[in-house]
Design a protein around this motif. Structure first.
Motif, short mmCIF file in Angstrom:
data_model
loop_
_atom_site.label_atom_id
_atom_site.label_comp_id
_atom_site.label_asym_id
_atom_site.label_seq_id
_atom_site.Cartn_x
_atom_site.Cartn_y
_atom_site.Cartn_z
N ALA A 39 0.82 -1.21 0.00
CA ALA A 39 0.00 0.00 0.00
C ALA A 39 0.86 1.26 0.00
CB ALA A 39 -0.93 0.00 1.21
N ASP A 40 0.35 2.31 -0.65
CA ASP A 40 1.01 3.61 -0.69
C ASP A 40 1.13 4.16 0.73
OD1 ASP A 40 1.70 6.29 -0.93
OD2 ASP A 40 0.29 6.71 -2.56
N PRO A 41 2.37 4.42 1.21
CA PRO A 41 2.53 4.85 2.60
C PRO A 41 2.02 6.24 2.90
CG PRO A 41 4.63 4.91 1.44
CD PRO A 41 3.65 4.24 0.53
N LEU A 42 1.69 7.02 1.88
CA LEU A 42 1.16 8.37 2.11
C LEU A 42 -0.34 8.46 1.88
CD1 LEU A 42 3.98 10.62 0.60
CD2 LEU A 42 3.69 9.81 2.94
N SER A 43 -0.99 7.33 1.70
CA SER A 43 -2.42 7.33 1.40
C SER A 43 -3.22 6.71 2.56
CB SER A 43 -2.69 6.52 0.12
OG SER A 43 -2.57 5.13 0.39
N GLU A 44 -4.54 6.83 2.48
CA GLU A 44 -5.39 6.22 3.50
C GLU A 44 -5.31 4.70 3.46
OE1 GLU A 44 -9.47 7.32 2.91
OE2 GLU A 44 -9.74 6.02 1.16
N ASP A 45 -4.87 4.14 2.34
CA ASP A 45 -4.78 2.69 2.22
C ASP A 45 -3.62 2.07 2.99
OD1 ASP A 45 -6.99 2.42 0.38
OD2 ASP A 45 -5.69 3.27 -1.16
N TYR A 46 -2.81 2.91 3.63
CA TYR A 46 -1.63 2.39 4.34
C TYR A 46 -2.00 1.45 5.48
CZ TYR A 46 3.18 2.41 6.09
OH TYR A 46 4.44 2.05 6.48
N TRP A 47 -3.26 1.46 5.91
CA TRP A 47 -3.69 0.51 6.95
C TRP A 47 -3.48 -0.94 6.47
CZ3 TRP A 47 -7.56 -3.22 6.65
CH2 TRP A 47 -8.38 -3.17 5.50
N LEU A 48 -3.51 -1.15 5.14
CA LEU A 48 -3.31 -2.50 4.61
C LEU A 48 -1.93 -3.04 4.91
CD1 LEU A 48 -5.07 -1.92 1.20
CD2 LEU A 48 -5.82 -3.54 2.97
N SER A 49 -0.95 -2.16 5.13
CA SER A 49 0.38 -2.59 5.52
C SER A 49 0.50 -2.73 7.02
CB SER A 49 1.44 -1.60 5.01
OG SER A 49 1.49 -1.59 3.61
N GLU A 50 0.13 -1.69 7.76
CA GLU A 50 0.40 -1.68 9.19
C GLU A 50 -0.69 -2.33 10.04
OE1 GLU A 50 3.24 -1.07 10.24
OE2 GLU A 50 4.11 -0.09 8.48
N LEU A 57 -5.67 -12.93 0.16
CA LEU A 57 -5.02 -11.64 -0.02
C LEU A 57 -3.51 -11.72 0.22
CD1 LEU A 57 -7.73 -9.47 1.74
CD2 LEU A 57 -7.04 -9.26 -0.66
N GLY A 58 -3.08 -12.55 1.17
CA GLY A 58 -1.66 -12.68 1.46
C GLY A 58 -0.87 -13.23 0.30
N ARG A 59 -1.53 -14.00 -0.55
CA ARG A 59 -0.85 -14.57 -1.72
C ARG A 59 -0.83 -13.59 -2.89
NH1 ARG A 59 -2.35 -18.43 1.58
NH2 ARG A 59 -1.34 -20.48 1.52
N SER A 60 -1.62 -12.55 -2.83
CA SER A 60 -1.61 -11.48 -3.83
C SER A 60 -1.92 -10.19 -3.08
CB SER A 60 -2.65 -11.74 -4.92
OG SER A 60 -2.60 -10.73 -5.91
N PRO A 61 -0.94 -9.64 -2.34
CA PRO A 61 -1.20 -8.57 -1.38
C PRO A 61 -1.87 -7.36 -2.00
CG PRO A 61 0.98 -9.48 -1.02
CD PRO A 61 0.47 -10.07 -2.31
N PRO A 62 -2.91 -6.84 -1.31
CA PRO A 62 -3.67 -5.70 -1.82
C PRO A 62 -2.93 -4.38 -1.64
CG PRO A 62 -4.47 -6.29 0.34
CD PRO A 62 -3.43 -7.32 -0.03
N SER A 63 -3.16 -3.45 -2.54
CA SER A 63 -2.58 -2.12 -2.39
C SER A 63 -3.63 -1.05 -2.13
CB SER A 63 -1.77 -1.74 -3.65
OG SER A 63 -2.59 -1.78 -4.80
N THR A 64 -4.91 -1.41 -2.27
CA THR A 64 -5.98 -0.45 -1.99
C THR A 64 -7.06 -1.13 -1.15
OG1 THR A 64 -7.34 -0.99 -3.93
CG2 THR A 64 -5.58 0.65 -4.23
N THR A 65 -7.84 -0.30 -0.47
CA THR A 65 -8.96 -0.82 0.32
C THR A 65 -9.95 -1.56 -0.56
OG1 THR A 65 -8.70 0.97 1.94
CG2 THR A 65 -10.83 -0.16 1.89
N ALA A 66 -10.14 -1.07 -1.79
CA ALA A 66 -11.05 -1.75 -2.72
C ALA A 66 -10.58 -3.16 -3.04
CB ALA A 66 -11.19 -0.93 -4.00
N ASP A 67 -9.26 -3.37 -3.14
CA ASP A 67 -8.73 -4.72 -3.36
C ASP A 67 -9.13 -5.63 -2.21
OD1 ASP A 67 -7.45 -3.80 -5.65
OD2 ASP A 67 -5.52 -3.49 -4.62
#
Length: 433
Positions: free
Chosen positions: A299-310, A385-395
């Motif tokens: 996920a983009d670290p400067l976007s709202e989607d960063y929750w997908l990483s952390e 999802l772990g086998r194809s990690p998402p980069s957006t909340t929509a994913d």
């Protein structure tokens, strides 16, 4: 993030100009010399495909303002530089503006010099005992959104011969210097070089430390192996072993990149304190969180989607604690997060979430999701999802809808955009519910 180089311009490295690489992805070639005083002289060529420049016909990079820029050029581009204090203070913005969008990969060339310097968390990138570099020091030009993933070649001279190097990719060293080649995509050029590091290998993990005997380091070691096994069984085998290195410094900050994690032993005071009564359930989730990042990081670290990483990595760490130490420790950690998250703004607000939102509220939303859809559906969702990690909340919600139904996905996104409830709600459903 942290921050950051003075050598004579006559020391510009006598290397041939790096050639452009394939159009996709971007590729960095970094040729640098490090002085005994921690001064860096660098020559960087960035092969940027047209997609990275885009229709606005420009690409912008950030670097520590303490560096003197000796050269900044690209064929067909005007270069504009200015000081900037975002996302951290004391940076320089370097923009390459093209008359028209390039039809093929272009090479952007930068030469600069100056001192390595610590950033906001006080971690020194250069000491006589250790060199620790990451994007947080802004020691190399990084695209201004800190989201451009690239492959890299780093050639470095001047590193003390008795420092053991740990980094991503292939590491080659001889009398002339160090070469690190990384074919894995990432947003950073991280490296640790320290004395007396020894590698302890296990399936899926390479664990580096100068001394494995201290209690805290031993806990890190055991749970890096166990957490890697736990995550691999859930999300699939990692593409390469996870390299984890323990550095000896008082700052306890840790970070992870693709297949690479840095932990701190907390320095002498922390090591002494850990020899007393010290429950392993406290540092174990810290290790498990970092181990989870090889799966959860796109996920983009400067976007709202960063929750997908952390947030997802933190939830995975909670589940590891539950499986390893039992329900009481799991509930203790979840309750602590509820207390800290009380009063927080919603997780998704169109911008990068705060630390409280990422590490407290986000994992709570996932605990609540599990309570609603059941553990089997939760595990299946994250396994896919772990086998194809998402980069957006929509994913994320698309797969959730496939597994648990459209209504569950809609309700979960609504929860992500809602404020947290009271600090002490009803307990979550028991495991396996």
């Amino acid at each position: 993030m942290r921050r950051l180089f003075h050598l004579c311009a006559a020391l510009v490295l006598a290397c041939a100009a790096p050639a452009a690489h394939a159009a996709d992805p971007a590729h960095y070639e970094v040729r640098a010399r490090l002085s005994p005083a921690g001064e860096l002289l660098a020559d960087v060529a960035i092969a940027a495909p047209p997609a990275e420049i885009g229709e606005d016909r420009e690409i912008t990079f950030l670097i520590g303002e303490r560096f003197d820029i000796l050269l900044a050029r690209a064929q067909g581009a005007e270069v504009v530089m200015s000081p900037v204090d975002e996302p951290i203070p004391d940076l320089r913005r370097i923009t390459f503006r093209f008359a028209e969008t390039p039809a093929e990969t272009v090479v952007l060339r930068l030469q600069y010099e100056g001192p390595l310097d610590s950033g906001g968390d006080g971690v020194e990138p250069f000491t006589p005992e250790r060199v620790e570099l990451s994007v947080d020091h802004m020691w190399f030009p990084v695209r201004d959104d800190i989201a451009m993933r690239f492959t890299s070649d780093l050639w470095l001279t001047g590193l003390a011969g008795d420092l053991v190097v740990v980094a991503q990719g292939e590491i080659h060293r001889n009398d002339r210097g160090l070469h690190i080649r990384r074919d894995t995509l990432d947003v950073d050029l991280p490296m640790v070089a320290a004395r007396d590091l020894v590698v302890h290998t296990a399936p899926g993990v390479e664990f580096y430390t100068a001394d494995i005997r201290p209690k805290l380091v031993g806990i890190f070691h055991r749970h890096s192996i166990a957490a890697a096994r736990f995550m691999a069984e859930w999300f699939g085998e990692p593409r390469q072993p996870i390299r984890m290195v323990v550095v000896s410094r008082p700052q306890t900050s840790a970070y992870a990149r693709a297949g690479y994690t840095v932990l701190s032993d907390g320095g002498e005071a922390a090591a002494a304190g850990a020899e007393e009564e010290f429950p392993a359930a406290n540092p174990a989730p810290h290790v498990a969180h970092e181990i989870a990042h090889p799966w959860w990081s796109p996920a983009d670290p400067l976007s709202e989607d960063y929750w997908l990483s952390e947030s997802v990595a933190e939830y995975a760490a909670l589940r590891y604690v539950q499986a390893t130490f039992g329900e009481a420790d799991f509930v203790r950690l979840v309750d602590a997060k509820r207390q800290r998250a009380a009063g927080s703004a919603p997780l998704l607000q169109g911008r990068r979430p705060t630390a409280v939102q990422l590490y407290q509220l986000g994992p709570l939303r996932l605990v609540e999701l599990e309570a609603r859809i059941g553990r089997a559906a939760m595990d299946e969702t994250l396994s896919r999802l772990g086998r194809s990690p998402p980069s957006t909340t929509a994913d994320f919600t698309a797969v959730l809808a496939e597994v648990a139904g459209t209504e569950s996905a809609i309700e979960f996104e609504r929860a992500l955009r809602s404020e947290p409830g009271p600090a002490n709600p009803a307990p979550a459903a028991p495991p396996g519910a």
